[in-house]
Design a protein around this motif. Structure first.
Motif, PDB file in Angstrom:
ATOM      1  N   ILE A  76       0.888  -1.157   0.000  1.00 29.16           N
ATOM      2  CA  ILE A  76       0.000   0.000   0.000  1.00 29.16           C
ATOM      3  C   ILE A  76       0.930   1.211   0.000  1.00 29.16           C
ATOM      4  CG2 ILE A  76      -1.807   1.263   1.219  1.00 29.16           C
ATOM      5  CD1 ILE A  76      -2.619  -1.598   0.213  1.00 29.16           C
ATOM      6  N   LEU A  78       1.339   5.368  -0.168  1.00 28.84           N
ATOM      7  CA  LEU A  78       0.777   6.709  -0.072  1.00 28.84           C
ATOM      8  C   LEU A  78       1.726   7.649  -0.799  1.00 28.84           C
ATOM      9  CD1 LEU A  78      -0.326   6.738   3.669  1.00 28.84           C
ATOM     10  CD2 LEU A  78      -1.748   6.357   1.659  1.00 28.84           C
ATOM     11  N   CYS A 105      -5.950   2.590  -7.449  1.00 35.73           N
ATOM     12  CA  CYS A 105      -5.393   3.925  -7.246  1.00 35.73           C
ATOM     13  C   CYS A 105      -6.540   4.835  -6.825  1.00 35.73           C
ATOM     14  CB  CYS A 105      -4.735   4.443  -8.517  1.00 35.73           C
ATOM     15  SG  CYS A 105      -4.153   6.148  -8.393  1.00 35.73           S
ATOM     16  N   ILE A 108      -7.094  10.668  -2.474  1.00 33.03           N
ATOM     17  CA  ILE A 108      -7.611  10.618  -1.111  1.00 33.03           C
ATOM     18  C   ILE A 108      -7.485  11.963  -0.389  1.00 33.03           C
ATOM     19  CG2 ILE A 108      -7.152   8.149  -0.865  1.00 33.03           C
ATOM     20  CD1 ILE A 108      -4.671   8.909   0.818  1.00 33.03           C
ATOM     21  N   GLN A 111      -5.070  12.480   4.806  1.00 35.24           N
ATOM     22  CA  GLN A 111      -3.743  11.929   5.061  1.00 35.24           C
ATOM     23  C   GLN A 111      -2.712  12.972   4.642  1.00 35.24           C
ATOM     24  OE1 GLN A 111      -2.955   8.796   6.294  1.00 35.24           O
ATOM     25  NE2 GLN A 111      -5.122   8.385   6.581  1.00 35.24           N
ATOM     26  N   ALA A 113      -0.975  12.613   2.267  1.00 33.80           N
ATOM     27  CA  ALA A 113      -0.747  12.082   0.923  1.00 33.80           C
ATOM     28  C   ALA A 113      -1.931  12.457   0.045  1.00 33.80           C
ATOM     29  CB  ALA A 113      -0.593  10.562   0.970  1.00 33.80           C
ATOM     30  N   TYR A 115      -2.503  10.425  -3.003  1.00 36.20           N
ATOM     31  CA  TYR A 115      -2.936   9.177  -3.636  1.00 36.20           C
ATOM     32  C   TYR A 115      -2.601   7.986  -2.758  1.00 36.20           C
ATOM     33  CZ  TYR A 115      -3.729  11.588  -8.047  1.00 36.20           C
ATOM     34  OH  TYR A 115      -4.208  12.427  -9.018  1.00 36.20           O
ATOM     35  N   MET A 116      -3.429   6.957  -2.872  1.00 32.67           N
ATOM     36  CA  MET A 116      -3.153   5.676  -2.242  1.00 32.67           C
ATOM     37  C   MET A 116      -3.209   4.609  -3.333  1.00 32.67           C
ATOM     38  SD  MET A 116      -5.004   3.715   0.925  1.00 32.67           S
ATOM     39  CE  MET A 116      -6.421   3.127   0.020  1.00 32.67           C
ATOM     40  N   LYS A 118      -2.601   0.409  -4.390  1.00 31.82           N
ATOM     41  CA  LYS A 118      -2.410  -0.992  -4.009  1.00 31.82           C
ATOM     42  C   LYS A 118      -1.620  -1.619  -5.146  1.00 31.82           C
ATOM     43  CE  LYS A 118      -4.898  -5.321  -3.310  1.00 31.82           C
ATOM     44  NZ  LYS A 118      -6.238  -5.923  -3.370  1.00 31.82           N
ATOM     45  N   SER A 146       5.519   3.642   2.010  1.00 30.80           N
ATOM     46  CA  SER A 146       5.093   2.283   1.674  1.00 30.80           C
ATOM     47  C   SER A 146       4.782   1.481   2.933  1.00 30.80           C
ATOM     48  CB  SER A 146       6.204   1.547   0.909  1.00 30.80           C
ATOM     49  OG  SER A 146       6.557   2.253  -0.247  1.00 30.80           O
TER      50      SER A 146
END
Length: 165
Positions: A76, A78, A105, A108, A111, A113, A115-116, A118, A146
């Protein structure tokens, strides 16, 4: 340009039953599906086609066992961006869509961040290569954090249709 709110589509009990069965097994034939939901094949097929045309059923997919295929590492990631402009986000999204390692993708909030992701790869060496030669080379990426999946606790693609009653 303002985004228009999508109109929700009303589903009856039979539509929800069809969707629940298809989420469990997308390979059901129309005959098998009709038997499971208690319809004859012709009306069942009409309902499935109507759900497809309404955009509720987007596609049917086969889910593979990633570990049996040698894809043992799930990360995962960020990602922070240096500028929050539509052009920067669009360029990032176009680039990330080209990487088959990226399963999901999300843009988000909440956070440190933007983007998140997988990501699924064979091992840490492949992840290291992916990170250094792909992710960090995308223009605008200013930070990467990560995390690695130790165990899948819940892994479902099914939507909770009980809320639609």
């Amino acid at each position: 340009m303002p985004i228009k709110k999508q109109e929700l589509i009303k589903l009856d009990r039979m539509d929800r039953s069809i969707l629940e069965h298809l989420q469990q097994d997308g390979s059901l034939s129309n005959q098998e599906l009709a038997e499971k939901v208690g319809l004859s094949p012709s009306p069942c097929l009409r309902r499935v086609r109507a759900l497809e045309e309404a955009g509720i059923i987007l596609k049917r997919a086969t889910i593979l066992d990633h570990k049996k295929l040698g894809l043992a590492l799930t990360a995962i990631i960020l990602i922070g961006m240096d500028r929050h402009t539509p052009e920067r986000f669009s360029a990032f999204e176009e680039q990330i869509a080209e990487y088959p390692e990226v399963q999901e993708c999300y843009l988000i909030t909440g956070q440190d961040a933007d983007y998140m992701l997988k990501v699924v790869v064979p091992d840490m060496d492949h992840y290291h290569h992916f990170l250094l030669n792909r992710i960090t080379r995308i223009q605008g990426v200013s930070g990467v954090h990560s995390s690695f999946v130790l165990r899948r606790v819940i892994d479902s693609t099914a939507l909770p249709l009980g809320y639609l009653a």
